[in-house]
Design a protein around this motif. Structure first.
Motif, short mmCIF file in Angstrom:
data_model
loop_
_atom_site.label_atom_id
_atom_site.label_comp_id
_atom_site.label_asym_id
_atom_site.label_seq_id
_atom_site.Cartn_x
_atom_site.Cartn_y
_atom_site.Cartn_z
N VAL A 171 1.05 7.51 -0.57
CA VAL A 171 0.63 7.16 0.78
C VAL A 171 -0.27 8.24 1.37
CG1 VAL A 171 1.39 6.64 3.12
CG2 VAL A 171 2.71 5.79 1.17
N SER A 172 0.20 9.49 1.36
CA SER A 172 -0.51 10.59 2.02
C SER A 172 -1.27 11.50 1.08
CB SER A 172 0.50 11.43 2.81
OG SER A 172 1.41 12.07 1.90
N LEU A 173 -0.96 11.42 -0.21
CA LEU A 173 -1.52 12.32 -1.24
C LEU A 173 -1.07 13.76 -1.05
CD1 LEU A 173 -5.16 10.97 -1.80
CD2 LEU A 173 -3.12 10.59 -3.19
N HIS A 174 -0.02 13.97 -0.27
CA HIS A 174 0.57 15.30 -0.16
C HIS A 174 1.45 15.56 -1.38
CE1 HIS A 174 -0.24 14.87 4.29
NE2 HIS A 174 -0.76 16.05 4.00
N PRO A 175 1.67 16.83 -1.74
CA PRO A 175 2.57 17.15 -2.87
C PRO A 175 3.97 16.59 -2.65
CG PRO A 175 1.28 19.07 -2.24
CD PRO A 175 1.04 18.02 -1.18
N LEU A 176 4.68 16.38 -3.74
CA LEU A 176 6.05 15.87 -3.69
C LEU A 176 7.03 17.00 -4.02
CD1 LEU A 176 5.50 12.52 -5.62
CD2 LEU A 176 5.94 12.74 -3.17
N VAL A 177 8.18 16.96 -3.38
CA VAL A 177 9.22 17.95 -3.65
C VAL A 177 10.51 17.21 -3.98
CG1 VAL A 177 8.21 19.73 -2.19
CG2 VAL A 177 9.78 18.07 -1.17
N ARG A 178 11.36 17.85 -4.77
CA ARG A 178 12.66 17.27 -5.12
C ARG A 178 13.60 17.33 -3.92
NH1 ARG A 178 13.95 16.89 -10.66
NH2 ARG A 178 12.31 17.67 -12.06
N ASP A 179 14.31 16.25 -3.70
CA ASP A 179 15.32 16.19 -2.64
C ASP A 179 16.49 15.38 -3.18
OD1 ASP A 179 16.81 16.11 -0.37
OD2 ASP A 179 15.34 15.07 0.87
N GLY A 180 17.37 16.06 -3.89
CA GLY A 180 18.47 15.36 -4.55
C GLY A 180 17.95 14.47 -5.66
N ASP A 181 18.25 13.17 -5.57
CA ASP A 181 17.83 12.23 -6.59
C ASP A 181 16.49 11.57 -6.29
OD1 ASP A 181 20.09 12.67 -8.14
OD2 ASP A 181 21.25 11.11 -7.11
N VAL A 182 15.83 12.02 -5.24
CA VAL A 182 14.55 11.41 -4.87
C VAL A 182 13.46 12.47 -4.81
CG1 VAL A 182 15.72 9.61 -3.53
CG2 VAL A 182 14.89 11.68 -2.38
#
Length: 326
Positions: free
Chosen positions: A31-42
Motif C-alpha cells: 500500500v505505502s511502499l514503506h519497509p515492513l517489520v516483524r510484529d509477532g506472526d505478522v
C-alpha cells in the motif's frame, strides 16, 4: 505453464530460492511502499497501520481492496490456488510433454537473459507468477550465481511470499531482472503491472515476458487479456527492445483451437485433450513458417527488453509492425 518434472522437485527448488529472511531489507508494504517489520506472526508497515498475516509461514502481502482475491476466501483456503492445478506423473507426465513441450525460444531467451546479467556479487531475478516453475525456466533456478525471488497469488513451495503483481511488495531498483511468463493475461491491468516491473528493476535491468495472443480462455474467471506482438511491444513501451517474437506459432495455435473445439462440441475436457494429443504433430509445422507470417497467427508472443528512460512513441508502433512484416 509448469514443467512437469518440477512437481517432484519442490524441496530442491526451495533451497535454490533466496531465503525469506534475506529479503526483509527489500520487502515493502504494497500500500505505502514503506519497509515492513516483524510484529509477532505478522508483518507490519513501518509507517502505517497495515499488517499482513503469514499462512503456513508464507507472508501474504496483498492489498485486498485492489485484488481479485478476497481476504476471507484466501485465508480459508490456506492461501492455496483459487483454481485446480493438476499434477502430471507417470504416463500423464509423458503425455503432457508430448502435447505441450518446452519451447526452444524460451530456453534461448532465458539463456540470453542470464548471460546479460552481472555475475560479480550475484544478480537478483524476480519471477512473477512463480507458483509453478514455468517451462524453459529451469536454467534460472540451476544457476548458482543467481538469487531467485518468486511470488504468486497463491502459496507454494516455489514462492517466498504471496502477492498481487499490481502492487509488487519490493523496494525500487531491487532486482536485476524480472521474468513474467503466462501471467499478463491473468491480470486486470497489464500496464500497471509493467509499470511495477519498471519500478523494481535497477537501471538497465532486464525483463522477459511471454504472453498469449490467440490462445483460448484458460484458468476460467481469472483470464482477461490477449496481445498481438505489436500490442505486447507497446505494453513494454518504457523498455528498450532487445528482441521480440513468437512463442508458439500457428501450428501450436491450431492445436489449442482443436482442443477447445472438441471440448465445446462434446462438452468434455477429456475430448479436448484427446483431440490435442491426436493433432500434436501440427506443432512441427511452426519451424517452417517465417516470423513475418507466424506473428499474425501465433499462439503467444515474447518480449526481451531493458529498462529505459525513453518511452516508445505511439506512431512508432506502426513502424514496428511494418518492419517485422516486410
Amino acid at each position: 505453464m509448469p514443467a512437469p518434472e518440477a512437481i517432484g522437485a519442490f524441496a530442491l527448488v526451495r533451497k535454490m530460492l533466496a531465503k525469506l529472511c534475506d529479503l526483509e531489507s527489500i520487502l515493502r508494504c504494497p500500500v505505502s511502499l514503506h519497509p515492513l517489520v516483524r510484529d509477532g506472526d505478522v508483518l507490519r508497515s513501518q509507517a502505517g497501520a497495515q499488517c499482513y498475516p503469514r499462512v503456513g509461514g508464507t507472508p501474504v502481502l496483498i492489498d485486498f481492496r485492489c485484488s481479485v482475491r478476497k481476504r476471507e476466501e484466501l485465508l480459508a483456503q490456506a492461501a492455496q490456488s483459487a483454481i485446480a492445478r493438476p499434477s502430471h506423473r507417470g504416463v500423464l507426465h509423458h503425455v503432457k510433454r508430448l502435447v505441450s513441450p518446452e519451447k526452444e525460444s524460451t530456453r534461448r531467451n532465458i539463456d540470453r537473459l542470464i548471460h546479460a546479467l552481472p555475475r560479480r556479487g550475484g544478480a537478483t531475478v524476480l519471477v512473477i507468477g512463480g507458483g509453478t516453475i514455468g517451462q524453459g525456466l529451469g536454467a534460472l533456478y540451476d544457476d548458482p550465481d543467481l538469487r531467485v525471488i518468486a511470488f504468486d497469488l497463491y502459496a507454494s513451495p516455489n514462492v517466498q511470499f504471496v502477492a498481487d503483481a499490481h502492487q509488487i511488495p519490493l523496494a525500487e531498483s531491487s532486482c536485476d531482472a524480472v521474468v513474467i511468463q503466462a501471467v499478463l493475461e491473468h491480470v486486470l491491468e497489464p500496464q500497471r503491472v509493467v509499470q511495477e516491473i519498471w519500478r523494481v528493476l535497477k537501471p538497465n535491468g532486464l525483463v522477459y515476458a511471454e504472453t498469449p495472443f490467440l490462445q483460448q480462455v484458460h484458468e476460467g474467471a481469472y483470464d482477461f487479456t490477449r496481445f498481438t506482438e505489436s500490442g505486447h511491444r507497446y505494453l513494454f513501451k518504457q523498455f528498450e527492445m532487445i528482441d521480440s517474437g513468437v512463442s508458439g506459432g500457428p501450428g501450436t495455435q491450431l492445436i489449442w483451437s482443436l482442443d477447445y473445439f472438441a471440448r465445446s462440441l462434446f462438452r468434455s475436457r477429456l475430448a479436448g485433450k484427446m483431440c490435442k494429443l491426436a493433432f500434436a504433430w501440427l506443432r512441427l509445422f511452426d519451424q517452417f513458417i517465417p516470423p513475418s507470417y507466424a506473428s499474425d497467427a501465433a499462439s503467444g508472443v515474447y518480449f526481451l527488453g531493458r529498462r529505459s528512460l525513453v518511452t516508445v512513441d505511439p506512431d512508432s508502433i506502426i513502424d514496428f509492425y511494418r518492419g517485422a512484416h516486410p
